[in-house]
Design an enzyme around this catalytic site. Structure first.
Site, PDB file in Angstrom:
ATOM      1  N   TYR A 165     -52.487 -25.350  -3.439  1.00  0.00           N
ATOM      2  CA  TYR A 165     -53.765 -25.639  -4.103  1.00  0.00           C
ATOM      3  C   TYR A 165     -54.791 -26.186  -3.105  1.00  0.00           C
ATOM      4  O   TYR A 165     -55.958 -25.774  -3.098  1.00  0.00           O
ATOM      5  CB  TYR A 165     -53.484 -26.643  -5.223  1.00  0.00           C
ATOM      6  CG  TYR A 165     -54.659 -27.062  -6.050  1.00  0.00           C
ATOM      7  CD1 TYR A 165     -55.233 -26.184  -6.977  1.00  0.00           C
ATOM      8  CD2 TYR A 165     -55.192 -28.347  -5.948  1.00  0.00           C
ATOM      9  CE1 TYR A 165     -56.304 -26.587  -7.763  1.00  0.00           C
ATOM     10  CE2 TYR A 165     -56.244 -28.755  -6.728  1.00  0.00           C
ATOM     11  CZ  TYR A 165     -56.802 -27.872  -7.640  1.00  0.00           C
ATOM     12  OH  TYR A 165     -57.856 -28.276  -8.413  1.00  0.00           O
ATOM     13  N   LYS A 169     -58.330 -24.555  -2.148  1.00  0.00           N
ATOM     14  CA  LYS A 169     -59.574 -25.249  -2.489  1.00  0.00           C
ATOM     15  C   LYS A 169     -60.443 -25.517  -1.263  1.00  0.00           C
ATOM     16  O   LYS A 169     -61.674 -25.528  -1.366  1.00  0.00           O
ATOM     17  CB  LYS A 169     -59.262 -26.553  -3.238  1.00  0.00           C
ATOM     18  CG  LYS A 169     -58.770 -26.326  -4.661  1.00  0.00           C
ATOM     19  CD  LYS A 169     -59.694 -25.397  -5.441  1.00  0.00           C
ATOM     20  CE  LYS A 169     -59.681 -25.643  -6.930  1.00  0.00           C
ATOM     21  NZ  LYS A 169     -60.506 -24.645  -7.649  1.00  0.00           N
TER      22      LYS A 169
HETATM   23  P1  NAD Z   1     -57.927 -25.932 -17.104  1.00  0.00           P
HETATM   24  O1  NAD Z   1     -56.494 -25.597 -16.845  1.00  0.00           O
HETATM   25  O2  NAD Z   1     -58.260 -26.799 -18.257  1.00  0.00           O
HETATM   26  O3  NAD Z   1     -58.751 -24.589 -17.227  1.00  0.00           O
HETATM   27  C1  NAD Z   1     -58.579 -23.527 -16.337  1.00  0.00           C
HETATM   28  C2  NAD Z   1     -58.750 -22.228 -17.088  1.00  0.00           C
HETATM   29  O4  NAD Z   1     -58.602 -21.138 -16.166  1.00  0.00           O
HETATM   30  C3  NAD Z   1     -57.711 -22.006 -18.205  1.00  0.00           C
HETATM   31  O5  NAD Z   1     -58.362 -21.824 -19.444  1.00  0.00           O
HETATM   32  C4  NAD Z   1     -56.952 -20.763 -17.759  1.00  0.00           C
HETATM   33  O6  NAD Z   1     -56.559 -19.912 -18.846  1.00  0.00           O
HETATM   34  C5  NAD Z   1     -57.965 -20.077 -16.866  1.00  0.00           C
HETATM   35  N1  NAD Z   1     -57.347 -19.146 -15.928  1.00  0.00           N
HETATM   36  C6  NAD Z   1     -56.190 -19.317 -15.240  1.00  0.00           C
HETATM   37  N2  NAD Z   1     -55.926 -18.231 -14.500  1.00  0.00           N
HETATM   38  C7  NAD Z   1     -56.924 -17.332 -14.733  1.00  0.00           C
HETATM   39  C8  NAD Z   1     -57.204 -16.020 -14.260  1.00  0.00           C
HETATM   40  N3  NAD Z   1     -56.379 -15.416 -13.399  1.00  0.00           N
HETATM   41  N4  NAD Z   1     -58.340 -15.414 -14.687  1.00  0.00           N
HETATM   42  C9  NAD Z   1     -59.178 -16.001 -15.573  1.00  0.00           C
HETATM   43  N5  NAD Z   1     -58.929 -17.252 -16.075  1.00  0.00           N
HETATM   44  C10 NAD Z   1     -57.835 -17.908 -15.648  1.00  0.00           C
HETATM   45  O7  NAD Z   1     -58.495 -26.549 -15.723  1.00  0.00           O
HETATM   46  P2  NAD Z   1     -59.695 -27.607 -15.417  1.00  0.00           P
HETATM   47  O8  NAD Z   1     -59.088 -28.925 -15.198  1.00  0.00           O
HETATM   48  O9  NAD Z   1     -60.808 -27.458 -16.383  1.00  0.00           O
HETATM   49  O10 NAD Z   1     -60.144 -27.100 -13.981  1.00  0.00           O
HETATM   50  C11 NAD Z   1     -61.187 -26.177 -13.788  1.00  0.00           C
HETATM   51  C12 NAD Z   1     -61.426 -25.983 -12.298  1.00  0.00           C
HETATM   52  O11 NAD Z   1     -61.767 -27.216 -11.689  1.00  0.00           O
HETATM   53  C13 NAD Z   1     -60.210 -25.434 -11.555  1.00  0.00           C
HETATM   54  O12 NAD Z   1     -60.650 -24.547 -10.545  1.00  0.00           O
HETATM   55  C14 NAD Z   1     -59.619 -26.672 -10.931  1.00  0.00           C
HETATM   56  O13 NAD Z   1     -58.862 -26.391  -9.788  1.00  0.00           O
HETATM   57  C15 NAD Z   1     -60.870 -27.484 -10.619  1.00  0.00           C
HETATM   58  N6  NAD Z   1     -60.611 -28.923 -10.518  1.00  0.00           N
HETATM   59  C16 NAD Z   1     -60.307 -29.671 -11.606  1.00  0.00           C
HETATM   60  C17 NAD Z   1     -60.127 -31.036 -11.463  1.00  0.00           C
HETATM   61  C18 NAD Z   1     -59.835 -31.917 -12.625  1.00  0.00           C
HETATM   62  O14 NAD Z   1     -59.891 -33.138 -12.449  1.00  0.00           O
HETATM   63  N7  NAD Z   1     -59.557 -31.401 -13.796  1.00  0.00           N
HETATM   64  C19 NAD Z   1     -60.219 -31.636 -10.206  1.00  0.00           C
HETATM   65  C20 NAD Z   1     -60.516 -30.855  -9.103  1.00  0.00           C
HETATM   66  C21 NAD Z   1     -60.734 -29.506  -9.285  1.00  0.00           C
END
Ligand code: NAD
Length: 304
Positions: A165, A169
């Site tokens: 990851y 990223k």
């Molecule tokens: P989440 O798991 O709630 O949502 C991610 C969504 O992506 C899901 O609905 C999933 O079905 C969809 N997905 C997965 N694979 C896919 C594909 N191949 N094609 C299309 N859709 C797909 O995640 P989140 O926490 O809302 O995170 C969103 C983004 O932010 C991600 O890129 C994550 O790495 C990044 N992020 C989140 C956090 C956090 O604190 N939550 C921190 C740093 C980065």
């Protein structure tokens, strides 16, 4: 409130859950027509379910906004083309791409399998390339467009058990910068957000010890919607001079990140031997070493 995205068409990948859903809702609320892209995968990337995307669509409709669903995966070239094509088919153009879809396959490095590596790289890094590249053809033709990519402090700073990851990223940061450089001539901008949110992704953080429980309680106050205003701003014409940057919203804080530059150097006219490096270069450069920190070491105060 003015509609900052009036007349624009946005694709938000992974918009069926968490941060992506909130960005899609706010973009639609600001006048954009939105493609809600989501395969409806489990956290580790398995399974297909249209329900999360439908739920996002229902919320947008309740608010009087316009959206359509595309359940194709970001993780292959062919399916990413379909995501961008769905914006063309439904709304006739594409102005904004938010690369937000993601999965996790956390594993301590010495146990990480090639499958865990490949799955995470495919969705985050390759997926961001595929969708961005598919939109680039249209962006070039129309001489405008913007990208917002979700990075992470796991890549920018570091974290345990996330080699796949973190690599993806930080790779996305370089992808964004490269797009910003290559496409500035067409009036196209590209920026990264390293979001903070309590979502199912952070729900896998262990909460066993009292210290871990306190940390999770803190993180839970950061709802995913806190990331949406920055994504909307970066996608809008109000950010016309903002490109190649990395930002973090953390609840009610907003940060900008430094980007790697040489910070200290030493020169020796005769060149170097390994022994000379040990004797002269190491002591000279050591004060500038970066600490082996994790995200939580750097963000060491409660979100405010
Ligand atoms: P989440 O798991 O709630 O949502 C991610 C969504 O992506 C899901 O609905 C999933 O079905 C969809 N997905 C997965 N694979 C896919 C594909 N191949 N094609 C299309 N859709 C797909 O995640 P989140 O926490 O809302 O995170 C969103 C983004 O932010 C991600 O890129 C994550 O790495 C990044 N992020 C989140 C956090 C956090 O604190 N939550 C921190 C740093 C980065």
């Amino acid at each position: 409130m003015p509609n900052m995205l009036e007349g624009k068409v946005a694709i938000v990948t992974g918009a069926g859950n968490g941060i992506g859903r909130e960005i899609a809702i706010m973009m639609a609320g600001q006048g954009a027509k939105v493609i809600i892209n989501d395969v409806g995968a489990s956290l580790s990337g398995e399974g297909l379910d249209a329900t999360p995307a439908q739920q996002t669509k229902a919320i947008i409709a309740q608010n009087g906004g316009t959206s359509e669903i595309c359940t194709d995966s970001v993780a292959t070239w062919a399916s990413a083309q379909k995501i961008v094509q769905s914006a063309m088919d439904h709304f006739g153009r594409i102005d904004i791409v938010v690369n937000n879809a993601g999965i996790l396959r956390d594993q301590i490095f010495h146990r990480m399998t090639p499958e865990e590596w490949d799955a995470v790289i495919a969705v985050h890094l390759s997926g961001s390339f595929y969708v961005s590249r598919a939109a680039a053809t249209h962006y070039r033709a129309q001489q405008s467009g913007s990208y917002v990519h979700m990075s992470s402090t796991s890549g920018l700073i570091g974290n345990f058990g996330q080699a796949n990851y973190s690599a993806a990223k930080l790779g996305i940061v370089a992808l964004s910068k490269s797009i910003a450089l290559d496409m500035a001539r067409f009036g196209v901008r590209s920026n990264c957000i390293a979001p903070f949110a309590w979502s199912r992704m952070t729900g896998s953080i262990p909460a066993e010890t009292p210290e871990q429980k306190r940390r999770v309680e803190r993180i839970m106050r950061m709802t995913p919607d806190k990331n949406a205003p920055l994504a909307v701003f970066l996608a809008s014409d109000a950010a016309k001079d903002v490109t190649g940057q990395i930002f973090s919203p953390r609840m009610n804080e907003i940060f900008i990140y430094s980007q790697s530059r040489p910070i200290r150097g030493i020169h020796r006219g005769e060149g170097w031997t390994p022994e000379m490096i040990e004797e002269y270069a190491l002591p000279a450069l050591k004060p500038a070493f970066s600490a082996l920190e994790r995200s939580g070491d750097v963000f060491c105060w409660d979100p405010v």
